[in-house]
Motif scaffolding. Sequence first.
Motif, mmCIF file in Angstrom:
data_model
loop_
_atom_site.group_PDB
_atom_site.id
_atom_site.type_symbol
_atom_site.label_atom_id
_atom_site.label_comp_id
_atom_site.label_asym_id
_atom_site.label_seq_id
_atom_site.Cartn_x
_atom_site.Cartn_y
_atom_site.Cartn_z
ATOM 1 N N ASP A 133 3.599 -7.266 92.212
ATOM 2 C CA ASP A 133 4.303 -6.114 91.639
ATOM 3 C C ASP A 133 4.415 -6.229 90.122
ATOM 4 N N SER A 134 4.592 -7.458 89.627
ATOM 5 C CA SER A 134 4.706 -7.633 88.171
ATOM 6 C C SER A 134 3.387 -7.304 87.476
ATOM 7 N N LEU A 135 2.256 -7.473 88.186
ATOM 8 C CA LEU A 135 0.957 -7.125 87.606
ATOM 9 C C LEU A 135 0.718 -5.617 87.588
ATOM 10 N N CYS A 136 1.554 -4.862 88.296
ATOM 11 C CA CYS A 136 1.433 -3.403 88.329
ATOM 12 C C CYS A 136 2.319 -2.735 87.281
ATOM 13 N N LYS A 137 3.133 -3.500 86.563
ATOM 14 C CA LYS A 137 4.093 -2.948 85.608
ATOM 15 C C LYS A 137 3.685 -3.292 84.185
ATOM 16 N N GLY A 138 4.348 -2.671 83.244
ATOM 17 C CA GLY A 138 4.124 -2.966 81.840
ATOM 18 C C GLY A 138 3.245 -1.938 81.160
ATOM 19 N N GLU A 139 2.963 -2.170 79.881
ATOM 20 C CA GLU A 139 2.132 -1.248 79.101
ATOM 21 C C GLU A 139 0.686 -1.256 79.576
ATOM 22 N N HIS A 140 0.181 -2.429 79.917
ATOM 23 C CA HIS A 140 -1.205 -2.567 80.362
ATOM 24 C C HIS A 140 -1.235 -3.238 81.733
ATOM 25 N N PRO A 141 -0.935 -2.472 82.810
ATOM 26 C CA PRO A 141 -0.940 -3.093 84.140
ATOM 27 C C PRO A 141 -2.356 -3.477 84.562
ATOM 28 N N ARG A 142 -2.475 -4.608 85.237
ATOM 29 C CA ARG A 142 -3.776 -5.083 85.709
ATOM 30 C C ARG A 142 -4.113 -4.518 87.085
ATOM 31 N N LEU A 143 -3.065 -4.160 87.858
ATOM 32 C CA LEU A 143 -3.267 -3.649 89.216
ATOM 33 C C LEU A 143 -2.518 -2.338 89.406
ATOM 34 N N TRP A 144 -2.915 -1.582 90.422
ATOM 35 C CA TRP A 144 -2.124 -0.457 90.893
ATOM 36 C C TRP A 144 -2.040 -0.582 92.396
ATOM 37 N N LYS A 145 -0.904 -0.162 92.963
ATOM 38 C CA LYS A 145 -0.706 -0.377 94.398
ATOM 39 C C LYS A 145 -0.612 0.943 95.139
ATOM 40 N N VAL A 146 -1.086 0.892 96.376
ATOM 41 C CA VAL A 146 -1.095 2.054 97.256
ATOM 42 C C VAL A 146 -0.535 1.610 98.599
ATOM 43 N N ARG A 147 0.345 2.430 99.161
ATOM 44 C CA ARG A 147 0.903 2.121 100.478
ATOM 45 C C ARG A 147 -0.036 2.670 101.544
ATOM 46 N N GLU A 148 -0.485 1.806 102.422
ATOM 47 C CA GLU A 148 -1.312 2.233 103.540
ATOM 48 C C GLU A 148 -0.625 1.776 104.814
ATOM 49 N N SER A 149 -0.136 2.704 105.577
ATOM 50 C CA SER A 149 0.581 2.417 106.803
ATOM 51 C C SER A 149 1.792 1.526 106.489
ATOM 52 N N ARG A 150 1.789 0.293 106.953
ATOM 53 C CA ARG A 150 2.941 -0.578 106.731
ATOM 54 C C ARG A 150 2.660 -1.669 105.712
ATOM 55 N N ARG A 151 1.586 -1.571 104.960
ATOM 56 C CA ARG A 151 1.273 -2.622 103.999
ATOM 57 C C ARG A 151 0.900 -2.011 102.648
ATOM 58 N N TRP A 152 1.011 -2.859 101.641
ATOM 59 C CA TRP A 152 0.639 -2.459 100.291
ATOM 60 C C TRP A 152 -0.733 -3.025 99.979
ATOM 61 N N LEU A 153 -1.577 -2.180 99.383
ATOM 62 C CA LEU A 153 -2.884 -2.610 98.909
ATOM 63 C C LEU A 153 -2.844 -2.589 97.388
ATOM 64 N N TYR A 154 -3.286 -3.674 96.778
ATOM 65 C CA TYR A 154 -3.293 -3.796 95.325
ATOM 66 C C TYR A 154 -4.734 -3.714 94.835
ATOM 67 N N PHE A 155 -5.035 -2.665 94.057
ATOM 68 C CA PHE A 155 -6.378 -2.449 93.528
ATOM 69 C C PHE A 155 -6.402 -2.812 92.050
ATOM 70 N N PRO A 156 -7.525 -3.341 91.570
ATOM 71 C CA PRO A 156 -7.617 -3.645 90.143
ATOM 72 C C PRO A 156 -7.827 -2.375 89.335
ATOM 73 N N LYS A 157 -7.276 -2.333 88.140
ATOM 74 C CA LYS A 157 -7.566 -1.241 87.213
ATOM 75 C C LYS A 157 -8.998 -1.404 86.762
ATOM 76 N N LYS A 158 -9.628 -0.335 86.390
ATOM 77 C CA LYS A 158 -11.047 -0.398 86.024
ATOM 78 C C LYS A 158 -11.305 -1.246 84.776
ATOM 79 N N ASP A 159 -10.364 -1.266 83.825
ATOM 80 C CA ASP A 159 -10.565 -2.059 82.609
ATOM 81 C C ASP A 159 -9.989 -3.464 82.758
ATOM 82 N N SER A 160 -9.632 -3.867 83.987
ATOM 83 C CA SER A 160 -9.021 -5.173 84.228
ATOM 84 C C SER A 160 -10.094 -6.252 84.342
#
Length: 173
Positions: free
Chosen positions: A143-170
């Motif tokens: 979750d800390s990687l999804c926050k801030g000015e330049h997040p490295r990840l973004w998260k999506v809820r799928e059913s009962r779990r979270w999927l963390y995807f990398p940002k394209k410029d990461s």
Amino acid sequence: MFAQQKAVRRASSNWKISATSIATCVQESCRWWSDGYRVETPIGSFAPKLKLLGEHTDPKTIHGRDIEYAGIEFIPSKEFIKEGGKNREGYRKSEAQVGNSQMYDEKAMDEALRRCMRLGYATIPEFMIFSGLKRDSAKAYLDSLCKGEHPRLWKVRESRRWLYFPKKDSTTE
């Protein structure tokens, strides 16, 4: 008996206990407990535990049939407690990291995240395996990687779990 045991213990540091001596010890201890005596040993004392049946407010109304045997009470000796607590710090594996100290090792966390991204996304259970973190710590780190000015990840809820995807410029890919 206690003084004799200490003398025998001092006489030989490598004393062997046979099945016969244990059986004799148990037999004698049971005889003393049935007579109401406390048995003192080097590790502590053992005493019979008794309980009253029913509600009794007057000691004069208590008879032998109102008292019941309730087991054996063990009170460890001070020496036994002291000896048993000597190596308290030695229960962890030496190679295991204590707490979440590995969470602050950026290289190790980046490597764990890179290994998790083999399918193009990371999940909390998978990140737990590669990072060695517990569930809450793994979730907090992702979750800390999804926050801030330049997040490295973004998260999506799928059913009962979270999927963390990398940002394209990461750089995690």
